[in-house]
Write a protein that holds these residues in place. Sequence first.
Motif, PDB file in Angstrom:
ATOM      1  N   ARG A 282       9.466  55.094  62.313  1.00 38.08           N
ATOM      2  CA  ARG A 282      10.837  54.646  62.518  1.00 38.08           C
ATOM      3  C   ARG A 282      11.283  53.670  61.424  1.00 38.08           C
ATOM      4  N   LEU A 283      10.406  52.737  61.082  1.00 36.13           N
ATOM      5  CA  LEU A 283      10.724  51.769  60.033  1.00 36.13           C
ATOM      6  C   LEU A 283      10.986  52.495  58.711  1.00 36.13           C
ATOM      7  N   ALA A 284      10.083  53.416  58.385  1.00 31.40           N
ATOM      8  CA  ALA A 284      10.251  54.189  57.149  1.00 31.40           C
ATOM      9  C   ALA A 284      11.583  54.933  57.173  1.00 31.40           C
ATOM     10  N   ASP A 285      11.878  55.567  58.290  1.00 31.77           N
ATOM     11  CA  ASP A 285      13.112  56.351  58.411  1.00 31.77           C
ATOM     12  C   ASP A 285      14.349  55.472  58.213  1.00 31.77           C
ATOM     13  N   GLN A 286      14.330  54.278  58.781  1.00 30.96           N
ATOM     14  CA  GLN A 286      15.493  53.386  58.652  1.00 30.96           C
ATOM     15  C   GLN A 286      15.717  52.961  57.199  1.00 30.96           C
ATOM     16  N   LEU A 287      14.689  53.081  56.390  1.00 31.97           N
ATOM     17  CA  LEU A 287      14.811  52.689  54.980  1.00 31.97           C
ATOM     18  C   LEU A 287      14.862  53.909  54.053  1.00 31.97           C
ATOM     19  N   GLY A 288      14.929  55.108  54.650  1.00 30.63           N
ATOM     20  CA  GLY A 288      15.007  56.324  53.837  1.00 30.63           C
ATOM     21  C   GLY A 288      13.712  56.658  53.116  1.00 30.63           C
ATOM     22  N   ILE A 289      12.593  56.209  53.689  1.00 29.79           N
ATOM     23  CA  ILE A 289      11.283  56.433  53.084  1.00 29.79           C
ATOM     24  C   ILE A 289      10.507  57.461  53.896  1.00 29.79           C
ATOM     25  N   SER A 290       9.774  58.345  53.217  1.00 34.92           N
ATOM     26  CA  SER A 290       8.870  59.265  53.910  1.00 34.92           C
ATOM     27  C   SER A 290       7.498  58.593  54.007  1.00 34.92           C
ATOM     28  N   PRO A 291       6.998  58.388  55.236  1.00 32.54           N
ATOM     29  CA  PRO A 291       5.710  57.695  55.358  1.00 32.54           C
ATOM     30  C   PRO A 291       4.547  58.472  54.734  1.00 32.54           C
ATOM     31  N   LEU A 292       4.603  59.787  54.797  1.00 35.51           N
ATOM     32  CA  LEU A 292       3.511  60.563  54.202  1.00 35.51           C
ATOM     33  C   LEU A 292       3.560  60.490  52.677  1.00 35.51           C
ATOM     34  N   GLU A 293       4.759  60.613  52.117  1.00 29.48           N
ATOM     35  CA  GLU A 293       4.891  60.473  50.661  1.00 29.48           C
ATOM     36  C   GLU A 293       4.406  59.098  50.216  1.00 29.48           C
ATOM     37  N   ALA A 294       4.790  58.075  50.986  1.00 27.23           N
ATOM     38  CA  ALA A 294       4.359  56.712  50.650  1.00 27.23           C
ATOM     39  C   ALA A 294       2.836  56.608  50.689  1.00 27.23           C
ATOM     40  N   ALA A 295       2.233  57.267  51.684  1.00 23.84           N
ATOM     41  CA  ALA A 295       0.772  57.215  51.813  1.00 23.84           C
ATOM     42  C   ALA A 295       0.104  57.918  50.631  1.00 23.84           C
ATOM     43  N   TYR A 296       0.612  59.099  50.279  1.00 27.13           N
ATOM     44  CA  TYR A 296       0.027  59.823  49.139  1.00 27.13           C
ATOM     45  C   TYR A 296       0.130  59.029  47.847  1.00 27.13           C
ATOM     46  N   GLU A 297       1.298  58.454  47.631  1.00 27.80           N
ATOM     47  CA  GLU A 297       1.484  57.656  46.407  1.00 27.80           C
ATOM     48  C   GLU A 297       0.519  56.479  46.368  1.00 27.80           C
ATOM     49  N   LYS A 298       0.313  55.847  47.540  1.00 27.76           N
ATOM     50  CA  LYS A 298      -0.584  54.682  47.584  1.00 27.76           C
ATOM     51  C   LYS A 298      -2.031  55.104  47.369  1.00 27.76           C
ATOM     52  N   LEU A 299      -2.373  56.250  47.945  1.00 22.82           N
ATOM     53  CA  LEU A 299      -3.735  56.750  47.799  1.00 22.82           C
ATOM     54  C   LEU A 299      -4.053  57.015  46.318  1.00 22.82           C
ATOM     55  N   GLU A 300      -3.070  57.556  45.639  1.00 18.06           N
ATOM     56  CA  GLU A 300      -3.233  57.803  44.200  1.00 18.06           C
ATOM     57  C   GLU A 300      -3.436  56.496  43.426  1.00 18.06           C
ATOM     58  N   LYS A 301      -2.619  55.518  43.762  1.00 14.98           N
ATOM     59  CA  LYS A 301      -2.764  54.200  43.134  1.00 14.98           C
ATOM     60  C   LYS A 301      -4.163  53.640  43.374  1.00 14.98           C
ATOM     61  N   ASN A 302      -4.607  53.771  44.628  1.00 11.90           N
ATOM     62  CA  ASN A 302      -5.916  53.231  44.980  1.00 11.90           C
ATOM     63  C   ASN A 302      -7.050  53.925  44.227  1.00 11.90           C
ATOM     64  N   GLN A 303      -6.836  55.209  43.959  1.00 10.19           N
ATOM     65  CA  GLN A 303      -7.862  55.920  43.193  1.00 10.19           C
ATOM     66  C   GLN A 303      -8.034  55.313  41.807  1.00 10.19           C
ATOM     67  N   LYS A 304      -6.935  54.806  41.268  1.00 12.40           N
ATOM     68  CA  LYS A 304      -7.034  54.158  39.955  1.00 12.40           C
ATOM     69  C   LYS A 304      -7.558  52.722  40.061  1.00 12.40           C
ATOM     70  N   LYS A 305      -7.088  52.022  41.096  1.00  5.70           N
ATOM     71  CA  LYS A 305      -7.510  50.624  41.269  1.00  5.70           C
ATOM     72  C   LYS A 305      -8.987  50.520  41.657  1.00  5.70           C
ATOM     73  N   TYR A 306      -9.468  51.542  42.344  1.00  4.66           N
ATOM     74  CA  TYR A 306     -10.858  51.529  42.795  1.00  4.66           C
ATOM     75  C   TYR A 306     -11.622  52.727  42.232  1.00  4.66           C
ATOM     76  N   PRO A 307     -11.916  52.716  40.926  1.00  6.69           N
ATOM     77  CA  PRO A 307     -12.660  53.845  40.354  1.00  6.69           C
ATOM     78  C   PRO A 307     -14.040  53.929  41.012  1.00  6.69           C
ATOM     79  N   ILE A 308     -14.485  55.171  41.219  1.00  6.42           N
ATOM     80  CA  ILE A 308     -15.727  55.386  41.977  1.00  6.42           C
ATOM     81  C   ILE A 308     -16.885  54.565  41.431  1.00  6.42           C
ATOM     82  N   ASN A 309     -17.059  54.569  40.125  1.00  8.34           N
ATOM     83  CA  ASN A 309     -18.232  53.872  39.567  1.00  8.34           C
ATOM     84  C   ASN A 309     -18.237  52.367  39.838  1.00  8.34           C
ATOM     85  N   LYS A 310     -17.071  51.786  39.949  1.00  4.85           N
ATOM     86  CA  LYS A 310     -17.019  50.350  40.221  1.00  4.85           C
ATOM     87  C   LYS A 310     -17.006  50.037  41.719  1.00  4.85           C
TER      88      LYS A 310
END
Lengths: 112, 112, 112, 112
Positions: free
Chosen positions: D73-101
């Motif tokens: 509901r919060l996402a909807d009120q701001l015109g945000i897709s929660p799944l898109e937001a999650a995917y984008e964050k997951l991608e960011k995290n993949q860079k911030k947390y490289p497997i080897n480190k």
Amino acid sequence: MDELIKEIRIFAHERDWEQFHSPKNLSMALVVEASEILEIFQWLSEEESRILDPKTLARVKEEIGDVQIYIARLADQLGISPLEAAYEKLEKNQKKYPINKAKGSAKKYTDF
Amino acid sequence: MDELIKEIRIFAHERDWEQFHSPKNLSMALVVEASEILEIFQWLSEEESRILDPKTLARVKEEIGDVQIYIARLADQLGISPLEAAYEKLEKNQKKYPINKAKGSAKKYTDF
Amino acid sequence: MDELIKEIRIFAHERDWEQFHSPKNLSMALVVEASEILEIFQWLSEEESRILDPKTLARVKEEIGDVQIYIARLADQLGISPLEAAYEKLEKNQKKYPINKAKGSAKKYTDF
Amino acid sequence: MDELIKEIRIFAHERDWEQFHSPKNLSMALVVEASEILEIFQWLSEEESRILDPKTLARVKEEIGDVQIYIARLADQLGISPLEAAYEKLEKNQKKYPINKAKGSAKKYTDF
């Protein structure tokens, strides 16, 4: 405050609750209680939150009691004085938020 | 505590922040700060949370200071004494959790 | 959603993070991230929170992503489908808050 | 998810609750519900939190439903897709947390 902390110690000891009172668990209990205050205010306007009816005020008082108990207990388990911690933080905030920059503004200090 | 509350009043007044300090907003700030303690402990085991290194302890102390400031400020804005509220709640808890039933158990009183 | 849950599983597995992802820890991480949204809104008026500037909106989107990731992960670790849970709760709410009683009111159902 | 968001919209509209559903208020409700999950886990060990009895699991499922509803509901009120937001964050995290480190470590990326 010292008196309160001692009473909480006795309360927890009599019930053999030290085993549950790890700082990790106490940090959870603290947020749980703080969120019960949040629950009371979630659908109120800011104006409404300033003038509570006696029944709601009594509920808030009880939750404030819970938060005060858990922050005192958490601090105690880590050997920290909550009042000393508050004073130190207030001093830091006086530097982070100098009056001339912060006056009338809700900006975070990193945004000055 | 009374002294702390007075200093926070002055701090807020000098910055013209009373306008932001509605109980609703303060309840949000309280949870935000309490959650910053939670953040420190989220991936630690309970055991690890009991023995913090000095750097982490200093971080926790700072966040405890923030929580103590906001619970004192919120209480003050509602005309509540946080210590009185804590004592009253502790007394209630002594009745809700009688030693013979609560000893060594983390059950909620409603589950006795 | 199923796809997202699978990707999170791989992400956590590759980093050997299952050991940290107990439901207890994930519930903490969930609240930590939800509180970061709270932090953004704490000093804004309700009106201001409805019209965010692009920079703030981007920050909120990122935090919404975090919350969605953790609620999906927590549910997955417990064998729960977050969407099924949401639908079931929505149905319950339809009964707890019948339109004729709930219309225009922010009261809790226990106060009807 | 799109279907869920639409149903929540109807649910809120029928009850004339849009007036209460400012992003500020919804962020509070989100934390309140997330903290109810926290409450369930606060005194459990990590191990206990992994194997819940059916009654506790049902309670957690209900609270997960609440969190999923409010984040959607919060996402909807701001015109945000929660799944898109999650995917984008997951991608960011993949860079911030490289497997080897990040492998086997709960350190924050800023501490690498």
